[in-house]
Design a protein around this motif. Structure first.
Motif, PDB file in Angstrom:
ATOM      1  N   GLN A 117     -13.588   3.791  11.519  1.00 30.94           N
ATOM      2  CA  GLN A 117     -14.937   3.358  11.170  1.00 30.94           C
ATOM      3  C   GLN A 117     -15.772   4.536  10.677  1.00 30.94           C
ATOM      4  O   GLN A 117     -16.573   4.391   9.749  1.00 30.94           O
ATOM      5  N   SER A 118     -15.580   5.697  11.286  1.00 32.14           N
ATOM      6  CA  SER A 118     -16.299   6.889  10.865  1.00 32.14           C
ATOM      7  C   SER A 118     -15.887   7.295   9.439  1.00 32.14           C
ATOM      8  O   SER A 118     -16.748   7.628   8.603  1.00 32.14           O
ATOM      9  N   ILE A 119     -14.605   7.275   9.182  1.00 31.70           N
ATOM     10  CA  ILE A 119     -14.113   7.611   7.826  1.00 31.70           C
ATOM     11  C   ILE A 119     -14.683   6.626   6.819  1.00 31.70           C
ATOM     12  O   ILE A 119     -15.169   7.016   5.758  1.00 31.70           O
ATOM     13  N   LYS A 120     -14.641   5.350   7.161  1.00 27.25           N
ATOM     14  CA  LYS A 120     -15.134   4.299   6.255  1.00 27.25           C
ATOM     15  C   LYS A 120     -16.612   4.477   5.945  1.00 27.25           C
ATOM     16  O   LYS A 120     -17.049   4.272   4.814  1.00 27.25           O
ATOM     17  N   SER A 121     -17.376   4.875   6.934  1.00 32.66           N
ATOM     18  CA  SER A 121     -18.822   5.001   6.728  1.00 32.66           C
ATOM     19  C   SER A 121     -19.185   6.119   5.739  1.00 32.66           C
ATOM     20  O   SER A 121     -20.288   6.123   5.212  1.00 32.66           O
ATOM     21  N   HIS A 122     -18.252   7.041   5.495  1.00 36.26           N
ATOM     22  CA  HIS A 122     -18.516   8.128   4.559  1.00 36.26           C
ATOM     23  C   HIS A 122     -17.910   7.891   3.175  1.00 36.26           C
ATOM     24  O   HIS A 122     -18.038   8.728   2.286  1.00 36.26           O
ATOM     25  N   MET A 123     -17.287   6.733   2.998  1.00 38.21           N
ATOM     26  CA  MET A 123     -16.680   6.418   1.701  1.00 38.21           C
ATOM     27  C   MET A 123     -17.707   5.748   0.772  1.00 38.21           C
ATOM     28  O   MET A 123     -18.673   5.145   1.232  1.00 38.21           O
ATOM     29  N   ASN A 124     -17.479   5.888  -0.519  1.00 35.78           N
ATOM     30  CA  ASN A 124     -18.294   5.250  -1.568  1.00 35.78           C
ATOM     31  C   ASN A 124     -19.759   5.643  -1.516  1.00 35.78           C
ATOM     32  O   ASN A 124     -20.640   4.835  -1.768  1.00 35.78           O
ATOM     33  N   LYS A 165      -6.123   7.003   2.066  1.00 30.16           N
ATOM     34  CA  LYS A 165      -4.760   7.363   2.444  1.00 30.16           C
ATOM     35  C   LYS A 165      -4.690   7.752   3.928  1.00 30.16           C
ATOM     36  O   LYS A 165      -3.741   7.379   4.620  1.00 30.16           O
ATOM     37  N   LYS A 166      -5.711   8.459   4.418  1.00 32.26           N
ATOM     38  CA  LYS A 166      -5.767   8.816   5.847  1.00 32.26           C
ATOM     39  C   LYS A 166      -5.774   7.559   6.710  1.00 32.26           C
ATOM     40  O   LYS A 166      -5.039   7.457   7.693  1.00 32.26           O
ATOM     41  N   VAL A 167      -6.632   6.611   6.349  1.00 29.79           N
ATOM     42  CA  VAL A 167      -6.751   5.379   7.128  1.00 29.79           C
ATOM     43  C   VAL A 167      -5.462   4.569   7.047  1.00 29.79           C
ATOM     44  O   VAL A 167      -4.995   4.034   8.066  1.00 29.79           O
ATOM     45  N   ALA A 168      -4.854   4.491   5.878  1.00 27.32           N
ATOM     46  CA  ALA A 168      -3.590   3.761   5.735  1.00 27.32           C
ATOM     47  C   ALA A 168      -2.527   4.361   6.651  1.00 27.32           C
ATOM     48  O   ALA A 168      -1.794   3.631   7.326  1.00 27.32           O
ATOM     49  N   ASN A 169      -2.453   5.677   6.697  1.00 24.13           N
ATOM     50  CA  ASN A 169      -1.479   6.339   7.568  1.00 24.13           C
ATOM     51  C   ASN A 169      -1.804   6.113   9.043  1.00 24.13           C
ATOM     52  O   ASN A 169      -0.896   5.933   9.860  1.00 24.13           O
ATOM     53  N   MET A 170      -3.084   6.115   9.378  1.00 26.57           N
ATOM     54  CA  MET A 170      -3.480   5.843  10.762  1.00 26.57           C
ATOM     55  C   MET A 170      -3.055   4.429  11.163  1.00 26.57           C
ATOM     56  O   MET A 170      -2.563   4.215  12.272  1.00 26.57           O
ATOM     57  N   MET A 171      -3.258   3.486  10.262  1.00 28.01           N
ATOM     58  CA  MET A 171      -2.881   2.105  10.563  1.00 28.01           C
ATOM     59  C   MET A 171      -1.361   1.967  10.642  1.00 28.01           C
ATOM     60  O   MET A 171      -0.856   1.237  11.491  1.00 28.01           O
ATOM     61  N   PHE A 172      -0.639   2.678   9.785  1.00 26.23           N
ATOM     62  CA  PHE A 172       0.817   2.663   9.837  1.00 26.23           C
ATOM     63  C   PHE A 172       1.303   3.152  11.196  1.00 26.23           C
ATOM     64  O   PHE A 172       2.266   2.626  11.751  1.00 26.23           O
ATOM     65  N   ASN A 173       0.606   4.152  11.743  1.00 30.26           N
ATOM     66  CA  ASN A 173       0.944   4.718  13.054  1.00 30.26           C
ATOM     67  C   ASN A 173       0.310   3.946  14.215  1.00 30.26           C
ATOM     68  O   ASN A 173       0.345   4.393  15.356  1.00 30.26           O
ATOM     69  N   LYS A 174      -0.308   2.807  13.872  1.00 30.45           N
ATOM     70  CA  LYS A 174      -0.913   1.889  14.850  1.00 30.45           C
ATOM     71  C   LYS A 174      -2.077   2.499  15.634  1.00 30.45           C
ATOM     72  O   LYS A 174      -2.412   2.056  16.719  1.00 30.45           O
ATOM     73  N   ILE A 180       0.842  -1.195   0.000  1.00 34.22           N
ATOM     74  CA  ILE A 180       0.000   0.000   0.000  1.00 34.22           C
ATOM     75  C   ILE A 180       0.881   1.249   0.000  1.00 34.22           C
ATOM     76  O   ILE A 180       0.635   2.188  -0.760  1.00 34.22           O
ATOM     77  N   PHE A 181       1.929   1.242   0.816  1.00 35.41           N
ATOM     78  CA  PHE A 181       2.809   2.407   0.918  1.00 35.41           C
ATOM     79  C   PHE A 181       3.876   2.444  -0.169  1.00 35.41           C
ATOM     80  O   PHE A 181       4.320   3.515  -0.559  1.00 35.41           O
ATOM     81  N   GLU A 182       4.285   1.277  -0.643  1.00 35.28           N
ATOM     82  CA  GLU A 182       5.357   1.237  -1.626  1.00 35.28           C
ATOM     83  C   GLU A 182       4.857   1.279  -3.066  1.00 35.28           C
ATOM     84  O   GLU A 182       5.621   1.667  -3.959  1.00 35.28           O
ATOM     85  N   LYS A 183       3.606   0.903  -3.304  1.00 33.53           N
ATOM     86  CA  LYS A 183       3.113   0.824  -4.679  1.00 33.53           C
ATOM     87  C   LYS A 183       1.827   1.609  -4.918  1.00 33.53           C
ATOM     88  O   LYS A 183       1.756   2.418  -5.845  1.00 33.53           O
ATOM     89  N   ILE A 184       0.810   1.369  -4.110  1.00 34.36           N
ATOM     90  CA  ILE A 184      -0.501   1.971  -4.360  1.00 34.36           C
ATOM     91  C   ILE A 184      -0.480   3.491  -4.154  1.00 34.36           C
ATOM     92  O   ILE A 184      -0.851   4.254  -5.049  1.00 34.36           O
ATOM     93  N   ILE A 185      -0.078   3.934  -2.975  1.00 36.51           N
ATOM     94  CA  ILE A 185      -0.087   5.371  -2.676  1.00 36.51           C
ATOM     95  C   ILE A 185       0.843   6.145  -3.619  1.00 36.51           C
ATOM     96  O   ILE A 185       0.419   7.160  -4.188  1.00 36.51           O
TER      97      ILE A 185
END
Length: 71
Positions: free
Chosen positions: A63-70, A42-51, A17-22
């Motif tokens: 979960q809040s971010i996800k609920s507003h996607m798509n 990208k926000k969620v990926a960075n949040m997960m990277f920062n644990k 995700i960080f090396e290819k997709i982003i």
């Protein structure tokens, strides 16, 4: 005549995700409404990277971010 095609990219490793997709979508930005979903992704990926997903507060924010996607 211009032909449109689709490409499928399967991500197996989290680091892809960080090396290819982003880097790909930062270099070739998504246009239209899906650009907002990419920004959230990208926000969620960075949040997960920062644990942050390991805390109740972080998981709730994801979960809040996800609920507003798509939408």
């Amino acid at each position: 005549m211009l032909k449109h095609s689709a490409v499928y990219f399967v991500v197996v490793k989290y680091k892809d995700i960080f090396e290819k997709i982003i880097p790909l979508f930062d270099k070739y930005p998504i246009k239209g409404i899906k650009a907002l979903d990419y920004s959230d992704f990208k926000k969620v990926a960075n949040m997960m990277f920062n644990k942050e997903h390991l805390t109740e507060k972080g998981l709730s924010k994801i979960q809040s971010i996800k609920s507003h996607m798509n939408l």
